[in-house]
Write a protein that holds these residues in place. Structure first.
Motif, short mmCIF file in Angstrom:
data_model
loop_
_atom_site.label_atom_id
_atom_site.label_comp_id
_atom_site.label_asym_id
_atom_site.label_seq_id
_atom_site.Cartn_x
_atom_site.Cartn_y
_atom_site.Cartn_z
N UNK A 173 20.21 17.91 31.68
CA UNK A 173 21.58 18.40 31.84
C UNK A 173 22.56 17.26 31.66
N UNK A 174 22.26 16.12 32.27
CA UNK A 174 23.15 14.96 32.19
C UNK A 174 23.30 14.48 30.75
N UNK A 175 22.22 14.54 29.98
CA UNK A 175 22.28 14.11 28.59
C UNK A 175 23.10 15.09 27.74
N UNK A 176 23.21 16.33 28.16
CA UNK A 176 23.98 17.32 27.41
C UNK A 176 25.49 17.17 27.66
N UNK A 177 25.87 16.72 28.84
CA UNK A 177 27.27 16.75 29.26
C UNK A 177 28.28 16.17 28.26
N UNK A 178 28.04 15.02 27.66
CA UNK A 178 29.05 14.49 26.73
C UNK A 178 29.38 15.43 25.58
N UNK A 179 28.46 16.28 25.22
CA UNK A 179 28.71 17.23 24.14
C UNK A 179 29.56 18.43 24.58
N UNK A 190 28.23 25.98 32.59
CA UNK A 190 27.60 25.17 31.55
C UNK A 190 26.23 24.68 32.00
N UNK A 191 26.14 24.23 33.24
CA UNK A 191 24.85 23.75 33.76
C UNK A 191 23.83 24.87 33.78
N UNK A 192 24.23 26.05 34.22
CA UNK A 192 23.31 27.18 34.24
C UNK A 192 22.83 27.54 32.84
N UNK A 193 23.71 27.42 31.87
CA UNK A 193 23.32 27.73 30.50
C UNK A 193 22.26 26.76 29.99
N UNK A 194 22.44 25.47 30.30
CA UNK A 194 21.46 24.47 29.86
C UNK A 194 20.11 24.73 30.52
N UNK A 195 20.11 24.99 31.80
CA UNK A 195 18.85 25.24 32.52
C UNK A 195 18.17 26.50 32.01
N UNK A 196 18.96 27.53 31.69
CA UNK A 196 18.38 28.78 31.20
C UNK A 196 17.77 28.60 29.81
N UNK A 197 18.37 27.75 28.98
CA UNK A 197 17.89 27.57 27.61
C UNK A 197 16.82 26.49 27.49
N UNK A 246 23.48 22.34 23.37
CA UNK A 246 24.91 22.15 23.64
C UNK A 246 25.67 23.43 23.31
N UNK A 247 25.30 24.07 22.20
CA UNK A 247 25.98 25.29 21.78
C UNK A 247 25.83 26.38 22.83
N UNK A 248 24.66 26.50 23.44
CA UNK A 248 24.44 27.50 24.47
C UNK A 248 25.40 27.29 25.65
N UNK A 249 25.55 26.03 26.05
CA UNK A 249 26.44 25.73 27.18
C UNK A 249 27.89 25.98 26.82
N UNK A 250 28.29 25.61 25.61
CA UNK A 250 29.67 25.82 25.17
C UNK A 250 29.99 27.31 25.10
N UNK A 251 29.08 28.09 24.52
CA UNK A 251 29.32 29.53 24.41
C UNK A 251 29.46 30.18 25.78
N UNK A 252 28.67 29.72 26.72
CA UNK A 252 28.75 30.32 28.07
C UNK A 252 30.06 29.95 28.75
N UNK A 253 30.56 28.74 28.53
CA UNK A 253 31.84 28.36 29.12
C UNK A 253 32.96 29.23 28.57
N UNK A 254 32.97 29.43 27.25
CA UNK A 254 34.02 30.25 26.63
C UNK A 254 33.92 31.70 27.11
N UNK A 296 18.03 21.22 14.57
CA UNK A 296 19.19 20.85 15.40
C UNK A 296 18.96 21.34 16.83
N UNK A 297 17.81 20.99 17.37
CA UNK A 297 17.43 21.47 18.70
C UNK A 297 18.43 21.02 19.76
N UNK A 298 18.83 19.76 19.68
CA UNK A 298 19.77 19.22 20.67
C UNK A 298 21.13 19.91 20.57
N UNK A 299 21.59 20.11 19.34
CA UNK A 299 22.86 20.79 19.15
C UNK A 299 22.82 22.24 19.62
#
Length: 247
Positions: free
Chosen positions: A85-91, A115-122, A138-146, A132-135
């Motif tokens: 989760x921490x590694x995802x945050x800057x994105x 956003x954190x819940x999205x990362x953990x769920x994915x 990040x996309x999952x977390x961004x979509x959930x925030x929006x 583009x696994x890493x991207x």
């Protein structure tokens, strides 16, 4: 990178991963080709987001972080998942601040938590070998925030039903309220109605006896009868009794 407030969810994740000053976290062991590299959390982040990042090293960091997170037992301390989760945050920061600028009523802590819940769920379904696994994570977390922000902005604030009910239920019933030692109670028949009374009321009281004295009836016992006029039908009564007297 961006600064985060001490009370935010992301700030607590920062503290959980980096620990207090002077503490160290076991390094991440990354295999790149024939090389084995030991990276601290900060070095792992630079491999993913730094200006001189190596794509092969970044992919290896991502893959190893997820592998270790998935290996954690359910009753473990969760440090591996926390690192991912921490590694995802800057994105996430760009979209986080954009949402907060667009919709000021969205709570930042709630947005970060989504956003954190999205990362953990994915995390468990992430494709480690994808292009583009890493991207994608990040996309999952961004979509959930929006999605969360749009849902919240469509909500209409209403009264706090719980607090309203609690205050209402805490109201002392009329029969239990303290009464003054001397006073009157007014009883009106029929009960008041929403439309109110639109006629002039005429109140009468028992006539005095022929000797000029009243029949011993004191004010507390008087019953006033209301009529629209002298010949009209009775439309109600108004009774005065001493406060607390039995009906």
């Amino acid at each position: 990178m961006t600064s985060i407030g001490p009370g935010s969810v992301f700030a607590r994740i920062d503290q959980g991963v980096l620990g207090l000053p002077g503490t160290t976290r076991p390094p991440l062991t990354v295999h790149v080709g024939s090389r084995t590299v030991l990276l601290s959390p900060e070095e792992s982040r630079r491999a993913l987001y730094g200006p001189r990042r190596d794509a092969a090293l970044g992919a290896a960091v991502w893959r190893q972080a997820v592998i270790e997170a998935r290996r954690e037992p359910r009753d473990g301390d969760g440090s591996g998942r926390l690192l991912v989760v921490w590694l995802v945050l800057p994105g996430l920061y760009r979209n986080l601040h954009r949402i907060l600028r667009l919709w000021g009523r969205v709570d930042r802590a709630d947005l970060e938590a989504e956003a954190v819940l999205a990362v953990l769920a994915a995390l468990d379904a992430a494709d480690l070998e994808g292009p583009d696994a890493w991207g994608c994570l990040i996309k999952e977390a961004v979509n959930r925030m929006w999605a969360y922000a749009k849902r919240v902005t469509r909500e209409i604030p209403v009264v706090d039903i719980g607090a309203f009910a609690e205050a209402r239920n805490a109201t002392v019933p009329p029969e239990e309220r303290s009464r003054p030692p001397e006073g009157w109670e007014v009883h009106i028949t029929p009960e008041p109605r929403r439309e109110g009374v639109y006629a002039t009321l005429r109140f009468t009281e028992p006539r005095p006896r022929q000797d000029g004295r009243r029949t011993g009836i004191r004010l507390p016992d008087l019953v006033f009868r209301a009529r629209r006029h002298e010949e009209a039908d009775l439309i109600g009564t108004l009774v005065l009794r001493p406060a607390g007297a039995r009906r």
